[in-house]
Scaffold this motif. Sequence first.
Motif, PDB file in Angstrom:
ATOM      1  N   UNK A  71      -2.758 -10.855  23.083  1.00  9.52           N
ATOM      2  CA  UNK A  71      -2.488  -9.923  21.990  1.00  9.52           C
ATOM      3  C   UNK A  71      -3.733  -9.086  21.697  1.00  9.52           C
ATOM      4  N   UNK A  72      -3.525  -8.003  20.965  1.00 12.33           N
ATOM      5  CA  UNK A  72      -4.621  -7.197  20.430  1.00 12.33           C
ATOM      6  C   UNK A  72      -4.714  -7.491  18.942  1.00 12.33           C
ATOM      7  N   UNK A  73      -5.877  -7.975  18.495  1.00  9.91           N
ATOM      8  CA  UNK A  73      -6.054  -8.395  17.106  1.00  9.91           C
ATOM      9  C   UNK A  73      -7.157  -7.547  16.473  1.00  9.91           C
ATOM     10  N   UNK A  74      -6.847  -6.959  15.332  1.00  7.45           N
ATOM     11  CA  UNK A  74      -7.779  -6.065  14.649  1.00  7.45           C
ATOM     12  C   UNK A  74      -7.853  -6.415  13.163  1.00  7.45           C
ATOM     13  N   UNK A  75      -9.048  -6.281  12.596  1.00  2.79           N
ATOM     14  CA  UNK A  75      -9.233  -6.310  11.148  1.00  2.79           C
ATOM     15  C   UNK A  75      -9.320  -4.865  10.677  1.00  2.79           C
ATOM     16  N   UNK A  76      -8.548  -4.520   9.643  1.00  6.94           N
ATOM     17  CA  UNK A  76      -8.532  -3.159   9.122  1.00  6.94           C
ATOM     18  C   UNK A  76      -8.957  -3.158   7.655  1.00  6.94           C
ATOM     19  N   UNK A  77      -9.720  -2.136   7.292  1.00 13.19           N
ATOM     20  CA  UNK A  77     -10.174  -1.959   5.921  1.00 13.19           C
ATOM     21  C   UNK A  77      -9.348  -0.878   5.238  1.00 13.19           C
ATOM     22  N   UNK A  81     -11.926   1.525   8.149  1.00 14.08           N
ATOM     23  CA  UNK A  81     -12.649   0.863   9.223  1.00 14.08           C
ATOM     24  C   UNK A  81     -11.774  -0.111   9.996  1.00 14.08           C
ATOM     25  N   UNK A  82     -12.051  -0.266  11.288  1.00 13.95           N
ATOM     26  CA  UNK A  82     -11.333  -1.225  12.133  1.00 13.95           C
ATOM     27  C   UNK A  82     -12.349  -2.039  12.918  1.00 13.95           C
ATOM     28  N   UNK A  83     -12.015  -3.324  13.144  1.00 14.50           N
ATOM     29  CA  UNK A  83     -12.919  -4.241  13.819  1.00 14.50           C
ATOM     30  C   UNK A  83     -12.084  -5.120  14.766  1.00 14.50           C
ATOM     31  N   UNK A  84     -12.399  -5.067  16.053  1.00 19.24           N
ATOM     32  CA  UNK A  84     -11.643  -5.806  17.039  1.00 19.24           C
ATOM     33  C   UNK A  84     -12.088  -7.253  17.149  1.00 19.24           C
ATOM     34  N   UNK A  96     -18.177 -11.861  15.863  1.00 22.67           N
ATOM     35  CA  UNK A  96     -19.344 -12.317  15.131  1.00 22.67           C
ATOM     36  C   UNK A  96     -19.309 -11.877  13.683  1.00 22.67           C
ATOM     37  N   UNK A  97     -20.382 -12.135  12.940  1.00 29.48           N
ATOM     38  CA  UNK A  97     -20.417 -11.772  11.518  1.00 29.48           C
ATOM     39  C   UNK A  97     -20.102 -10.287  11.298  1.00 29.48           C
ATOM     40  N   UNK A  98     -19.162 -10.011  10.382  1.00 30.53           N
ATOM     41  CA  UNK A  98     -18.773  -8.627  10.089  1.00 30.53           C
ATOM     42  C   UNK A  98     -19.556  -8.042   8.915  1.00 30.53           C
ATOM     43  N   UNK A  99     -20.001  -8.911   8.000  1.00 25.02           N
ATOM     44  CA  UNK A  99     -20.772  -8.464   6.835  1.00 25.02           C
ATOM     45  C   UNK A  99     -20.089  -7.275   6.139  1.00 25.02           C
ATOM     46  N   UNK A 100     -18.845  -7.488   5.733  1.00 26.00           N
ATOM     47  CA  UNK A 100     -18.038  -6.431   5.138  1.00 26.00           C
ATOM     48  C   UNK A 100     -18.276  -6.333   3.634  1.00 26.00           C
ATOM     49  N   UNK A 101     -18.011  -5.172   3.089  1.00 28.35           N
ATOM     50  CA  UNK A 101     -18.184  -4.946   1.656  1.00 28.35           C
ATOM     51  C   UNK A 101     -17.100  -5.673   0.869  1.00 28.35           C
ATOM     52  N   UNK A 104     -13.958  -3.533  -0.849  1.00 26.89           N
ATOM     53  CA  UNK A 104     -12.752  -3.068  -0.163  1.00 26.89           C
ATOM     54  C   UNK A 104     -11.748  -4.198   0.018  1.00 26.89           C
ATOM     55  N   UNK A 105     -10.548  -3.814   0.408  1.00 25.64           N
ATOM     56  CA  UNK A 105      -9.523  -4.780   0.781  1.00 25.64           C
ATOM     57  C   UNK A 105      -9.363  -4.754   2.302  1.00 25.64           C
ATOM     58  N   UNK A 106      -8.847  -5.876   2.845  1.00 25.62           N
ATOM     59  CA  UNK A 106      -8.744  -5.989   4.293  1.00 25.62           C
ATOM     60  C   UNK A 106      -7.408  -6.611   4.687  1.00 25.62           C
ATOM     61  N   UNK A 107      -6.998  -6.300   5.906  1.00 27.64           N
ATOM     62  CA  UNK A 107      -5.771  -6.880   6.437  1.00 27.64           C
ATOM     63  C   UNK A 107      -5.951  -7.112   7.938  1.00 27.64           C
ATOM     64  N   UNK A 108      -5.012  -7.855   8.505  1.00 28.43           N
ATOM     65  CA  UNK A 108      -5.027  -8.170   9.926  1.00 28.43           C
ATOM     66  C   UNK A 108      -3.857  -7.460  10.598  1.00 28.43           C
ATOM     67  N   UNK A 109      -4.111  -6.912  11.774  1.00 23.14           N
ATOM     68  CA  UNK A 109      -3.052  -6.268  12.556  1.00 23.14           C
ATOM     69  C   UNK A 109      -3.038  -6.876  13.946  1.00 23.14           C
TER      70      UNK A 109
END
Length: 395
Positions: A71-77, A81-84, A96-101, A104-109
Amino acid sequence: MRKVIFISLTIITWFGCKKPYLGPAASSGTAATGFLVVEGTINTGADSTIIRVSRTVPLGSARRSEPVTDATVMVESDAGGTYGLPSYGNGYYKTGPLNLSALNKYRLRITTVNGTAYQSDFVVVKNSPPIDSVYYRILNNGVEIYADTHDPSNNTKYYRWEYESTYQFHSAFYSFLRLVTSPQDTLLPRILPDQIYVCYRGSKATTILLNSSAKLTQDVIAQNPIAFIPSSSEELQDRYSILVKQYALTPEAFNYYQQLKKNTEQLGSIFDAQPSELPGNIHCLTNPAEPVLGYITAGASAQQRIYINNRDLPAWITNSPYTGCKLDTDLFVRPQGSQVINEVKDNIYTGAHMGIFTIEPPGSNHILGYGAAVPECVDCTLRGTNVRPSFWIDE
């Protein structure tokens, strides 16, 4: 008396009428996989984000789940912003560590190889307060491990814990020599990378660990049980380490995990909580009617590691898989040379990971002969790894 007879007959009838239930997937005998299952937390701090994607299997299957590896898994802000999360096997996706703010809110895709798309709701960031302490207490029948924490701002209230345990163990015998057959047959001393006496094994929490201070005047969690190790466990043979991770939850996430805990751990009799539907926060975009299992949260975790040394415990007798191992000293009581090597190769003690031992008088370096043992009694790598974990601290 009539009341006693009536109750007895009711119990007999209840248990006598019970039949095993085979759901449609199990009874049909099909091998088709089922619903998507998503497990993990979007870690916004200095720890890695690890998500596991799998599918349910038919009832009665020997497997617990079917990993989704392509699968393709992404974190979205919600800020765009998107993070694979690259796959690293068995359905796990890790970055690895994302160090996100935390603002913001985040979700998984998730997009599977056939193009089916899944997406979680946007979730707020809930950062865990620090763990005050992880400690253990010695009981009559083992060791209980606890964690304490508190939030001075009274804003957390809902907590979840995970842990990873690692223990050091040793095989029955220490092998000093190994047989090498190329370029010629010879016996060589074992150097550190070849040692097979001391090894390490690890495991993760298999239960859902939750607690809440919502009904208390202060946001304090004290003496929260994390794990219990029986006094007979091999984990206490040498040295044991546990890394406890703490997560803060929203009330909605806490309710989800609480219901999941009831459904998975507290079923078994008519007096236990009955199974119920688990509405998560992950949905199938391609087919909205398709159920998806799981609940995604976001936040920075807190963690703490402790060690437990055998010398600090009572003189408990631990169960050992090496009970019954014997050292055979009859085969090789002779000087080193081709006779020893030939006898090694001609008997059951063959292979690089068997045990070969020198036999010496006490206080002397003069070799009288050699002994041997089967690999199962000598080679600890058959049950663990001889590579010391990077976090391991010697006593």
